[in-house]
Design an enzyme around this catalytic site. Structure first.
Site, PDB file in Angstrom:
ATOM      1  N   LYS A  86      79.585 147.818  75.511  1.00 34.43           N
ATOM      2  CA  LYS A  86      79.671 148.917  74.559  1.00 34.43           C
ATOM      3  C   LYS A  86      78.801 150.088  75.014  1.00 34.43           C
ATOM      4  O   LYS A  86      79.088 151.235  74.709  1.00 34.43           O
ATOM      5  CB  LYS A  86      79.223 148.443  73.175  1.00 34.43           C
ATOM      6  CG  LYS A  86      80.162 147.394  72.636  1.00 34.43           C
ATOM      7  CD  LYS A  86      79.893 147.020  71.202  1.00 34.43           C
ATOM      8  CE  LYS A  86      80.966 146.046  70.747  1.00 34.43           C
ATOM      9  NZ  LYS A  86      80.776 145.505  69.425  1.00 34.43           N
ATOM     10  N   ARG A  87      77.749 149.790  75.742  1.00 36.92           N
ATOM     11  CA  ARG A  87      76.826 150.849  76.149  1.00 36.92           C
ATOM     12  C   ARG A  87      77.320 151.657  77.349  1.00 36.92           C
ATOM     13  O   ARG A  87      76.890 152.762  77.579  1.00 36.92           O
ATOM     14  CB  ARG A  87      75.446 150.257  76.442  1.00 36.92           C
ATOM     15  CG  ARG A  87      74.547 150.230  75.216  1.00 36.92           C
ATOM     16  CD  ARG A  87      73.455 149.213  75.341  1.00 36.92           C
ATOM     17  NE  ARG A  87      73.961 147.876  75.099  1.00 36.92           N
ATOM     18  CZ  ARG A  87      73.937 146.878  75.961  1.00 36.92           C
ATOM     19  NH1 ARG A  87      73.418 147.038  77.140  1.00 36.92           N
ATOM     20  NH2 ARG A  87      74.422 145.694  75.639  1.00 36.92           N
TER      21      ARG A  87
END
Ligand code: GLU
Length: 502
Positions: free
Chosen positions: A262-263
């Site tokens: 997600k990062r």
């Protein structure tokens, strides 16, 4: 094949990652290909990880992608409820069956006791397993006297319910993508099926529901492959036939190593979520907000880990459904390529007519305080569309149609402005006064005549005209821009450019 029923079973612990959308998509394509049903089941038994708004997000994201479930918490269906938090009585009944048959047992070990055992095993270089090798020495309903167990239960001592993994059994499972998986039962842990909060764990609720919802194929991410032997044993413990399994490959970071997280989106500047997700630290843009068309997003995702075995890349939903084949899904991870995602969007955007783009374009121009004008705006879109990958690019390529340039590209002016430029432009302005029908075609012809009679190169007039109109040395066809802007506006812009440059 008996009726195909597949499910997407996300946990509402946050927004869907694009990997989750791909899992939903492969389930959807498989269901539609086989005239089956695509279910949405919300796996919300882990209260600690529950995130407000996540279920709503999941449903909205699936709808935006066109992956609308045939059965689910919103749609309903004959096998509901489709939210696990509403099914606890079902799980309670089923765990009772396993307890009665001695296939599951109560365990009273405290978290601290287990942690100490884990640390001690770690010191010896082993992983701690709660299983046939030690369960008789631990605090559970298999090792304790019946009366002791009753007493502990009466006193409301916290407990979990564990699965009694059968001894010395070779577990054989088949995965449609990965082939055969063989595991010895002695290497497995007596997994917790019910937690001390009185709710089932993922493993237990998942297999009970897959059975009761008549799921024929479980298609899910590779991270669940290690759970497969346990799931097979649970089906066996109930005497149920297990569904078929297909574990999808990971989606890898653009550099090809490691799982796309997600990062990564923030770090590398591309969306990882389908729709924007707001947290207290700010908003993470989604594909939708970044200007992606759902059709392009879906097409791009479909090719992450699968391809039809041909060079074909642009496939709409009907073609994807027709061509999709689980057995052609790759085993190895699929590298995500953000540039390819942009390319897909460009391909789909180019297939839209200017009329279809009008609404999004007018949204943008209104945000620049410009009054929309359908007829003019459509012509502008026609002129600039081919250079756009996103609707928002249209403005970047078209703003000069609405706002005359006030400054000019410095390098361009240096290159273009020569001693004779002012005279050439002025001559051209007097000539254009006589163009009666100011159409691209007539303008084009007049420019041709002009360079001949003036005995100058084409660039001598074209480049300063382009700079006057656009402010830079790029943009659409010059006669076309001139027709759209009209004679008076061109005269004003050329005059302004002369005043600016000399
Ligand atoms: N709730 C699980 C997840 O969040 C579902 C896994 C499965 O499909 O079995 O991914």
């Amino acid at each position: 094949m008996s009726q195909v029923r597949v499910r997407f079973a996300p946990s509402p612990t946050g927004p869907l990652h694009m990997g989750g959308v791909r899992t939903a998509l492969f389930n959807y394509l498989f269901a539609k290909k086989h005239n089956g049903k695509f279910l949405l089941r919300i796996e919300d038994t882990d209260q600690k990880r529950y995130v407000e708004g996540a279920e709503d997000y999941i449903i909205k994201a699936l709808n935006w992608c066109g992956l609308t479930p045939d059965e689910g918490p919103e749609t309903g269906g004959n096998f509901g409820p489709y939210r696990q938090s509403e099914r606890n009585d079902i799980y309670q009944n089923h765990i009772q069956t396993l307890l009665n048959e001695g296939k599951a047992y109560y365990a009273f070990d405290t978290a601290e006791e287990l942690e100490n055992l884990r640390l001690a095993a770690e010191k010896r270089g082993n992983a701690f397993l709660y299983n046939s090798a030690n369960r008789n020495e631990l605090k559970n309903s298999l090792s304790l006297e019946k009366s002791e167990v009753e007493e502990l239960l009466n006193q409301k001592t916290p407990f979990v319910i564990r699965f009694k993994i059968p001894d010395n059994e070779t577990i054989r499972a088949h995965d449609i993508i990965r082939g055969n998986v063989v595991v010895e039962s002695n290497t497995l842990d007596d997994k917790v099926l019910f937690k001390s909060d009185g709710l089932p764990t993922y493993h237990f609720a998942n297999i009970v529901d897959d059975h009761l919802m008549r799921i024929s194929h479980v298609i899910r991410g590779e991270e669940w492959l290690p759970s497969l032997p346990l799931h097979i044993l649970l089906y066996k413990a109930f005497g149920w036939e297990a569904p078929q399994f297909a574990h999808l490959p990971l989606i890898l970071k653009p550099e090809g190593k490691g799982k796309l997280s997600k990062r990564d989106g923030e770090k590398l500047g591309f969306p990882v979520f389908p729709l924007a997700w707001e947290t207290e630290n700010g908003i993470h843009d989604g594909y939708r907000e970044s200007g992606y068309l759902p059709s392009a997003f879906i097409n791009m995702l479909a090719l992450l880990g699968w391809n039809p075995g041909t060079e074909e890349e642009i496939m709409d939903f009907p073609s994807l459904i027709r061509l999709f084949d689980l057995s052609k899904v790759n085993k190895s991870g699929a590298r995500f390529n953000p540039e390819k995602a942009v390319w897909f969007n460009q391909q789909y955007l180019q297939q839209l007519t200017s009329k279809e783009l009008l609404a999004s374009f007018q949204e943008i121009i209104k945000s620049h305080q410009i009054q929309p004008n359908d007829a003019f705006d459509l012509k502008v879109i026609d002129a600039v569309k081919e250079r756009a990958s996103f609707a928002q690019d249209l403005w970047g390529n078209a703003s000069f149609f609405y706002q005359a340039p006030q400054v000019f590209d410095e390098k361009g002016v240096k290159k273009v402005w020569k001693e004779d430029t002012e005279e050439i432009l002025k001559n051209f302005l007097s000539l254009q006064k006589n163009i009666e029908i100011y159409s691209a075609e007539n303008i084009h012809d007049e420019i041709q005549n002009f360079v001949k009679t003036q005995e100058i190169g084409f660039g001598k007039i074209m480049m300063p005209l382009r700079l006057s109109i656009v402010g830079a040395l790029h943009g659409p066809d010059i006669p076309l821009m001139m027709e759209l802007l009209g004679k008076d506006e061109i005269e004003k812009r050329v005059q302004f450019f002369i005043d600016y440059s000399h």
